[in-house]
Design an enzyme around this catalytic site. Sequence first.
Site, short mmCIF file in Angstrom:
data_model
loop_
_atom_site.label_atom_id
_atom_site.label_comp_id
_atom_site.label_asym_id
_atom_site.label_seq_id
_atom_site.Cartn_x
_atom_site.Cartn_y
_atom_site.Cartn_z
N HIS A 233 167.09 50.17 43.42
CA HIS A 233 165.96 50.21 42.49
C HIS A 233 165.67 48.82 41.93
O HIS A 233 164.51 48.42 41.79
CB HIS A 233 166.23 51.19 41.34
N LYS B 87 170.83 63.78 38.39
CA LYS B 87 171.46 64.68 37.42
C LYS B 87 171.41 64.00 36.06
O LYS B 87 171.42 62.78 35.96
CB LYS B 87 172.90 65.03 37.81
#
Length: 182
Positions: free
Chosen positions: A35, A100
């Site tokens: 990222h 999550k």
Amino acid sequence: MNINTPLTKEILSSLKAGDNVTISGKIYTARDAAHKRLCEALAKGEKLPFDVSNQVIYYVGPCPAKPGEVIGSCGPTTSYRMDAYAPKLIELGLSGMIGKGLRSCEVKQKCTEHGCVYFGAIGGAGALLANHVKHSEIVAYEDLGTEAVRCLTVENFPVTVIIDINGNDLYEIGKKNYRELD
């Protein structure tokens, strides 16, 4: 409900926080280091190694595959580590994220502004999730090892809608419903 990638606006608008769905099609993997590189490339005006528009990014660094397997264990990583980068990708048309844990207010806001859904996958079930991956190919940042960007072909990959395009957050809904039990 089974949904297929790429995720269209029609599919996204049908999903509600709390829905259990399965995803089939292509999804991409990226964790923290990937990222960071994606956003650094954007800051330099460079083209991304894949078009994020209408795509899903799974926050995972899969274990190496054993002989004869497509992929090793591939359970989700904690999503907040991508919160500094996710808003920019959502602005570019990213339509889904799988991970999550909780997301920041900024990520939730960008989901509603741009029509993106956050899905939760079950942590600790990486070996079972790997059974739903039919093909895996590195598309960028191979030097990152398990954190390289991959394109996965998945079949009936089980997830739950945590944040829908209307800003409904299953974690907040669950807390509210629990409090109402008193």
